[in-house]
Motif scaffolding. Structure first.
Motif, mmCIF file in Angstrom:
data_model
loop_
_atom_site.group_PDB
_atom_site.id
_atom_site.type_symbol
_atom_site.label_atom_id
_atom_site.label_comp_id
_atom_site.label_asym_id
_atom_site.label_seq_id
_atom_site.Cartn_x
_atom_site.Cartn_y
_atom_site.Cartn_z
ATOM 1 N N LEU B 156 3.095 -8.281 5.509
ATOM 2 C CA LEU B 156 3.432 -7.022 6.368
ATOM 3 C C LEU B 156 4.551 -5.751 5.589
ATOM 4 C CD1 LEU B 156 4.106 -8.382 10.106
ATOM 5 C CD2 LEU B 156 1.970 -6.723 9.288
ATOM 6 N N LEU B 157 6.110 -7.263 5.828
ATOM 7 C CA LEU B 157 6.666 -6.197 4.252
ATOM 8 C C LEU B 157 6.299 -5.959 3.252
ATOM 9 C CD1 LEU B 157 9.116 -9.772 4.990
ATOM 10 C CD2 LEU B 157 9.390 -6.598 6.466
ATOM 11 N N ILE B 158 5.757 -6.161 2.706
ATOM 12 C CA ILE B 158 4.955 -5.940 1.109
ATOM 13 C C ILE B 158 3.963 -4.283 1.544
ATOM 14 C CG2 ILE B 158 3.452 -6.754 -0.710
ATOM 15 C CD1 ILE B 158 4.484 -9.219 -0.702
ATOM 16 N N MET B 159 3.179 -4.974 2.439
ATOM 17 C CA MET B 159 2.355 -3.245 2.572
ATOM 18 C C MET B 159 3.109 -2.341 3.545
ATOM 19 S SD MET B 159 -0.244 -5.137 1.375
ATOM 20 C CE MET B 159 -1.653 -3.469 1.866
ATOM 21 N N THR B 160 3.310 -2.750 4.494
ATOM 22 C CA THR B 160 4.401 -1.082 5.201
ATOM 23 C C THR B 160 5.137 -0.401 3.285
ATOM 24 O OG1 THR B 160 5.967 -2.596 5.807
ATOM 25 C CG2 THR B 160 4.494 -1.854 7.207
ATOM 26 N N ASN B 161 5.886 -1.917 2.571
ATOM 27 C CA ASN B 161 6.553 -0.853 1.528
ATOM 28 C C ASN B 161 5.943 -0.311 0.460
ATOM 29 O OD1 ASN B 161 8.603 -3.401 0.799
ATOM 30 N ND2 ASN B 161 9.322 -1.397 2.373
ATOM 31 N N THR B 172 9.180 12.903 -1.598
ATOM 32 C CA THR B 172 10.489 12.640 -2.550
ATOM 33 C C THR B 172 10.251 12.203 -4.167
ATOM 34 O OG1 THR B 172 10.771 9.977 -2.332
ATOM 35 C CG2 THR B 172 11.804 11.879 -0.787
ATOM 36 N N GLY B 173 8.567 12.330 -4.352
ATOM 37 C CA GLY B 173 8.062 12.317 -6.123
ATOM 38 C C GLY B 173 7.939 10.952 -6.034
ATOM 39 N N LYS B 174 7.097 10.986 -7.480
ATOM 40 C CA LYS B 174 6.816 9.423 -7.445
ATOM 41 C C LYS B 174 8.190 8.002 -7.492
ATOM 42 C CE LYS B 174 2.197 6.707 -9.730
ATOM 43 N NZ LYS B 174 1.484 7.255 -10.753
ATOM 44 N N LYS B 175 9.357 8.538 -8.656
ATOM 45 C CA LYS B 175 9.307 7.688 -8.712
ATOM 46 C C LYS B 175 10.083 6.321 -8.270
ATOM 47 C CE LYS B 175 13.710 9.949 -8.816
ATOM 48 N NZ LYS B 175 13.229 10.841 -7.120
ATOM 49 N N ASP B 176 10.770 6.943 -6.464
ATOM 50 C CA ASP B 176 10.724 6.408 -5.225
ATOM 51 C C ASP B 176 9.677 5.564 -5.077
ATOM 52 O OD1 ASP B 176 13.179 7.419 -4.639
ATOM 53 O OD2 ASP B 176 13.004 8.643 -3.232
ATOM 54 N N PHE B 177 8.606 5.747 -5.399
ATOM 55 C CA PHE B 177 7.255 4.609 -5.700
ATOM 56 C C PHE B 177 7.603 3.482 -6.256
ATOM 57 C CE2 PHE B 177 3.277 2.380 -6.570
ATOM 58 C CZ PHE B 177 2.910 2.339 -5.018
ATOM 59 N N GLU B 178 7.885 3.810 -7.537
ATOM 60 C CA GLU B 178 8.136 3.306 -8.465
ATOM 61 C C GLU B 178 9.634 2.027 -7.811
ATOM 62 O OE1 GLU B 178 5.953 2.265 -10.548
ATOM 63 O OE2 GLU B 178 4.517 4.070 -10.813
ATOM 64 N N SER B 179 10.299 2.975 -7.517
ATOM 65 C CA SER B 179 11.734 1.834 -7.392
ATOM 66 C C SER B 179 11.040 0.738 -6.273
ATOM 67 C CB SER B 179 13.061 2.686 -6.407
ATOM 68 O OG SER B 179 12.547 3.812 -8.168
ATOM 69 N N ILE B 180 10.540 0.644 -5.277
ATOM 70 C CA ILE B 180 10.003 0.032 -4.358
ATOM 71 C C ILE B 180 8.592 -0.987 -4.871
ATOM 72 C CG2 ILE B 180 8.523 -0.107 -2.244
ATOM 73 C CD1 ILE B 180 9.594 2.887 -1.718
ATOM 74 N N ARG B 181 7.761 -0.034 -5.664
ATOM 75 C CA ARG B 181 7.132 -1.652 -6.610
ATOM 76 C C ARG B 181 8.115 -2.203 -7.211
ATOM 77 N NH1 ARG B 181 1.961 -0.729 -10.752
ATOM 78 N NH2 ARG B 181 1.966 1.260 -10.786
ATOM 79 N N THR B 182 8.705 -2.123 -8.053
ATOM 80 C CA THR B 182 9.674 -2.793 -9.126
ATOM 81 C C THR B 182 10.182 -3.807 -8.282
ATOM 82 O OG1 THR B 182 9.937 -1.255 -10.651
ATOM 83 C CG2 THR B 182 11.514 -3.408 -10.560
ATOM 84 N N ALA B 183 10.846 -3.523 -7.256
ATOM 85 C CA ALA B 183 11.513 -4.382 -6.223
ATOM 86 C C ALA B 183 10.890 -5.450 -5.685
ATOM 87 C CB ALA B 183 12.381 -3.770 -5.457
ATOM 88 N N LEU B 184 9.832 -4.949 -4.981
ATOM 89 C CA LEU B 184 9.221 -5.782 -4.470
ATOM 90 C C LEU B 184 8.834 -7.178 -5.313
ATOM 91 C CD1 LEU B 184 7.821 -4.902 -1.681
ATOM 92 C CD2 LEU B 184 6.012 -4.230 -2.842
ATOM 93 N N ILE B 185 7.948 -6.967 -6.465
ATOM 94 C CA ILE B 185 7.868 -8.000 -7.281
ATOM 95 C C ILE B 185 8.959 -8.683 -7.382
ATOM 96 C CG2 ILE B 185 6.619 -8.306 -9.624
ATOM 97 C CD1 ILE B 185 4.650 -7.508 -7.459
ATOM 98 N N ASP B 186 10.032 -8.033 -8.320
ATOM 99 C CA ASP B 186 11.128 -9.028 -8.387
ATOM 100 C C ASP B 186 11.597 -9.943 -7.390
ATOM 101 O OD1 ASP B 186 11.465 -7.581 -10.775
ATOM 102 O OD2 ASP B 186 13.197 -6.535 -10.253
ATOM 103 N N GLN B 187 11.464 -9.498 -5.789
ATOM 104 C CA GLN B 187 11.596 -10.108 -4.422
ATOM 105 C C GLN B 187 10.695 -11.321 -5.582
ATOM 106 O OE1 GLN B 187 10.939 -7.719 -1.425
ATOM 107 N NE2 GLN B 187 13.143 -7.183 -0.973
ATOM 108 N N LEU B 188 9.867 -11.150 -5.216
ATOM 109 C CA LEU B 188 8.591 -12.694 -5.117
ATOM 110 C C LEU B 188 9.164 -13.850 -6.077
ATOM 111 C CD1 LEU B 188 4.873 -10.896 -4.499
ATOM 112 C CD2 LEU B 188 7.034 -12.306 -2.720
ATOM 113 N N LYS B 189 9.647 -12.949 -6.938
ATOM 114 C CA LYS B 189 10.075 -13.838 -8.796
ATOM 115 C C LYS B 189 11.356 -15.010 -7.654
ATOM 116 C CE LYS B 189 7.548 -10.736 -11.964
ATOM 117 N NZ LYS B 189 7.892 -9.678 -12.913
ATOM 118 N N LYS B 190 11.399 -13.908 -7.047
ATOM 119 C CA LYS B 190 13.181 -14.270 -6.271
ATOM 120 C C LYS B 190 14.196 -14.631 -7.542
ATOM 121 C CE LYS B 190 16.655 -17.650 -4.933
ATOM 122 N NZ LYS B 190 17.036 -17.391 -4.382
#
Lengths: 190, 190
Positions: B156-161, B172-190
């Motif tokens: 739920l958290l990932i898909m809502t992000n 606000t532009g695509k770079k906000d999406f890219e910030s989200i994407r990067t943060a998301l993946i980083d979180q999984l790597k712990k």
DNA sequence: ATACTTACTTACTAATAAGTAAATAATATT
DNA sequence: AATATTATTTACTTATTAGTAAGTAAGTAT
């Protein structure tokens, strides 16, 4: 200056706001509004000549609301987690109102919106994201909450969880939103 | 069975799908579709008697697509993080297509949708969330990724992000999406 | 060759949308 | 009380929508 003018205009604004969040910009008409108020269609046009005027006022109204909320939070002595909970509570309330957040609503309809309104939507969105980022940044500086991303990014993560969480609740039910809300707050507590 | 039938019907479906994701269910008409195909309005009604029929087929089509994706991922030897990236990439692509995800699109219009379609939307949503949860659960079991929430909640958290990230990118532009994407993946790597 | 089916077009209908002009009612102002 | 101003109704217009009925051209099957 009569009292009635303000009343009707305010009510139109209020109903417009509700309809925008419930069914979106393209799915409500002046007729929906006039019927609720027991007035004629043209009376709505008297207060808001075009639908674009109404939409612009709705967005402006939200900008004012959020500015007030920003001041309220700044002057409060709430703990950071409780400040974030204020946002979460607002979004939870939307579900009960069969609504989604305005930003989500206008984002979905973005390519059908009048150009002049798009700019206001950008302002509103930056205002909200900026507010949340500020609360987060201060909370971290004060040692109240923990997160490793940039404050702006963390604000994006939280607000996208809430906004899409409300949308998802229409489909899968409110408990999914509650799971999101709980997880969100837990993350901040480290 | 002629080739042309399938062609036109497929093209209507494809254009309908694009319009649904770009402007939403209430903002496109059969005329938008027929003009793109240089056919008459009634020809669209021949293939899809009502707009509800078209919407139902679009949703069914996505259910099939996601079932194929589920099989594809199950049979792949991608690392878990890369499987999640497949989803993130799909959502990133939507931004370039001036689109949002169908689930977000129909969620915004949910209260204006024909009843029969709502059930299909629920199925689609559960399918997607289930898929992601399964990928996450397996990834954690294999020690590839880390998260402390329940797999369903993390999905739920990932898909809502991602879903709201795509919507926000319009404003606000695509770079906000890219910030989200990067943060998301980083979180999984712990 | 005839009948049938498929994929359309032409030509509508009924409903609804946003918006406007002019008349009228209600309220303030002087 | 007369005069503006404000709020609203009546009665439209124009455009668009979803949907349909009837006809037609081309291909398919028998």
């Amino acid at each position: 200056m009569s009292a009635k003018t303000t009343d009707t205009k305010q009510e139109i604004l209020s109903i417009g706001r509700d309809l925008l969040k419930k069914v979106g910009y393209n799915a409500f008409s002046y007729s929906d509004i006039s019927k609720q108020l027991n007035i004629k269609n043209a009376a709505v046009h008297y207060h808001y000549p075009t639908k674009e005027d109404l939409l612009a006022d709705i967005v402006n109204n939200y900008i004012e609301d959020y500015k007030k909320l920003e001041l309220g939070l700044a002057n409060s002595n709430l703990k950071t987690v409780d400040k974030i909970s204020v946002f979460a509570d607002r979004y939870a309330h939307l579900i009960d109102m069969e609504s989604i957040c305005i930003i989500g609503s206008v984002a979905s309809d973005f390519y059908t919106l009048p150009e002049a309104v798009k700019d206001k939507v950008v302002s509103l969105t930056n205002l909200v994201l900026g507010m949340v980022a500020k609360v987060l940044e201060k909370g971290r500086a004060d040692g109240e909450i923990f997160f490793k991303e940039e404050a702006h990014t963390k604000a994006l993560l939280i607000m996208t969880n809430l906004a899409a969480g409300v949308q998802l609740a229409r489909i899968t039910g409110k408990k999914d939103f509650e799971s999101i809300r709980t997880a969100l707050i837990d993350q901040l507590k480290k």
